[in-house]
Every structure is written in structure tokens, then in C-alpha cells.
Design an enzyme around this catalytic site. Structure first.
Site: not given
Length: 316
Positions: A220, A284, A119
Site C-alpha cells: 500500500e 490510507h 504507513s
């Protein structure tokens, strides 16, 4: 079938493997989160490791886990501490880009060790790749993933890579329960790099942007509707980044219809004639599989296979 030629890239430096009983340091270079210290310590001990929790993990400064100084000091201290054999981040959120222009990359390079997160932590993966040149790991966060009860492949993948149970020539396994999709077939050899798409785009135009030449791009994201994913990919295309890639590995993009997403990726990458494989459980999602950033790999999209072409850790 398109086969891209072998890479001419220098391999990123492998890091020392996490030894049996090795101490794992926890830092919070991005956002804050409450940590159940007893639960964390017990979890790590059950998996054969002790835990060192750095000061900023328990700090909070609005949307940041402590001030920039606290978070930067913890990052440097965790790398400099010879007793700490691997570093895992508490959570993502936001905050790591604020640190980039003050990081002592030479200190990190001299004390290279497994560094894990995803992230917002993508900014650190990209910066370390460009300025320190050792392999890092796009993998679980302590709170959301390891302590969050995610599916067993999350933990298996994490430890197998860090402990050196996978070597050059080994195929990175992907659970059969989560089918992969061939967006564009072909074989590519290159350096696996990337992570959170929003963070990749946010670092463009800075000294910490992705060095995309010869890269197999991992993508992602979360909480980004399809049109924003389109906008981010278009930004990378217009910047010339996508034209440098060898292939694409699409991880989880939470909240977006998979068929719509694959259609967008086909539109984006088909003109580049590079292999694209979709559905890799990294990011995630549950499970969240660990991937070695900066490592030389072979992506065979047609066979739905990702193979290590270098050792990512030494020893083990």
C-alpha cells in the site's frame, strides 16, 4: 489455475488476545499530531477499553513526535508494562526507521502483545517479524482512523482480530461495496507481510529488510505517482525480493488510477506466475481493514479470498 505448494515456514508466534476491558496503550513512534485526549478516552471507553497515553504522544520535535529517546522509551515501556494489553500508534508520518537499531527485540519478544499501525509503522512490522517473530497488525492509527470517523468495517476488523474472534480456517471478510480485482489468478500459501511500499524499499539492504522467502506481500502507499510505484517495485525486483514471493495482496495506493496500477502490477508479477489480488481496503483508505503481519495465510486470488492458516492471538 496455479496452486503454489503449502508453505514450510515456521509460524510467527500468536500474541495474547485483547481481553474484555483490556488497557490499550498509545504511542507515537513516528510523526507528531495533536490528540484530543478526552475524545480518545471517551471513544475507547465506548468500545469497552481504557486508554494509557505515553509521554511522547504529546511531544513534538520538528517532524518527529519527540526525540528518538522519547519515542524509543515509549515503545519499550508500552511493551514492558504488564497492564497494557495492546498497543496502537498515534499516526504515521516518519520516524520509526531511526529507532530500529536501538530496539530491544528480546524485551518485545518476552512481552509480545497486539501492536497496531500502518504507513511509517511498516518499518516496525518488518523489524519485529525478522527479529522478534511474533504477529503484529497492519491496521488503524488512533488519530486518522479510529477517531477520524472511518467506515464501520475499520473498527469491526480491528477488534475482531485483536479479541480473537477470528481463528485458523476463518476467511478475512472484505466489504462487498469495495470490489476486488483479480490481477493474476491462483492459490498461494505463505506468510502475510509488508505494508507501505516506500518503507519496504527504504529498509532494503539493512538488517531490518523484509524477509521475503515464502511471503504473500501486502503493498500500500500514498502520494506516490505511478512512475514512483514502478521504480519502487523495480528496486525490489532487482534486489531479488520479488522472486522469493508466493503471492501479492495489493492494498490501497491513494492517488493512483486503479486501472493503471493493476496494469503495472500485471506487468511486474505475471512473469513470476504468482497470484495477485488487488483492491483490498487496507492502508490510507476508508475503510482501513486490519491484517495480521507475519501470519500464515492462504491467498486465493481467483476466488478473491484470504484465509487464516494459524491463530493470530491466544485466548479471547
Amino acid at each position: 489455475m496455479t496452486v503454489r505448494p503449502k508453505h514450510t515456514l515456521y509460524p510467527h508466534q500468536p500474541v495474547p488476545a485483547l481481553p474484555a476491558g483490556g488497557l490499550i496503550g498509545v504511542i507515537a513512534p513516528a510523526g507528531p499530531a495533536p490528540l484530543d485526549t478526552d475524545k480518545a478516552v471517551q471513544w475507547m471507553r465506548a468500545h469497552g477499553h481504557e486508554l494509557r497515553i505515553f509521554a511522547g504522544v504529546h511531544a513534538k520535535d520538528s517532524y518527529l513526535a519527540g526525540s528518538d529517546e522519547v519515542r524509543l522509551n515509549d515503545l519499550h515501556a508500552a511493551f514492558a508494562d504488564p497492564q497494557v494489553k495492546a498497543i496502537i500508534c498515534l499516526r504515521g508520518g516518519y520516524g520509526t526507521p531511526r529507532l530500529l537499531d536501538r530496539i530491544d527485540f528480546e524485551l518485545l519478544r518476552r512481552n509480545a502483545k497486539p501492536f497496531v499501525g500502518y504507513s511509517d509503522i511498516t518499518a516496525l512490522h518488518l523489524a519485529i517479524s525478522r527479529h522478534a517473530g511474533f504477529v503484529t497488525f497492519h491496521g488503524p492509527l488512533l488519530n486518522a482512523d479510529l477517531l477520524g470517523g472511518k467506515a464501520p468495517p475499520t473498527v469491526t476488523s480491528f477488534f475482531s482480530l485483536l479479541r480473537g474472534q477470528l481463528r485458523a480456517g476463518d476467511v478475512l471478510s472484505h466489504p462487498a461495496a469495495y470490489p476486488l480485482t483479480i490481477v493474476e489468478p491462483g492459490i498461494a500459501h505463505g506468510r502475510l507481510l509488508g505494508g507501505n511500499l516506500s518503507m519496504i524499499a527504504a529498509t532494503m539492504g539493512t538488517p531490518y529488510e523484509i524477509d521475503a522467502e515464502g511471503v504473500i506481500l501486502l503493498v500500500e502507499d500514498i502520494n506516490e505517482p505511478l512512475y514512483r510505484i514502478d521504480r519502487l517495485l523495480t528496486q525490489l525486483r532487482l534486489a531479488g525480493t520479488l522472486g522469493k514471493l508466493r503471492g501479492v495482496l495489493l492494498g490501497d495506493v491513494a492517488g493512483v488510477d486503479v486501472e493503471d496500477l493493476n496494469r503495472l502490477f500485471k506487468q511486474t508479477f505475471a512473469p513470476l506466475r504468482i497470484p495477485v489480488l488487488s483492491g483490498w481496503r487496507s492502508g490510507h483508505c476508508d475503510p482501513n481493514l486490519t491484517l495480521p503481519m507475519g501470519a500464515l495465510v492462504e491467498l486465493d486470488a481467483g476466488e478473491k479470498r484470504l484465509t487464516l492458516e494459524q491463530d493470530v492471538v491466544l485466548g479471547g
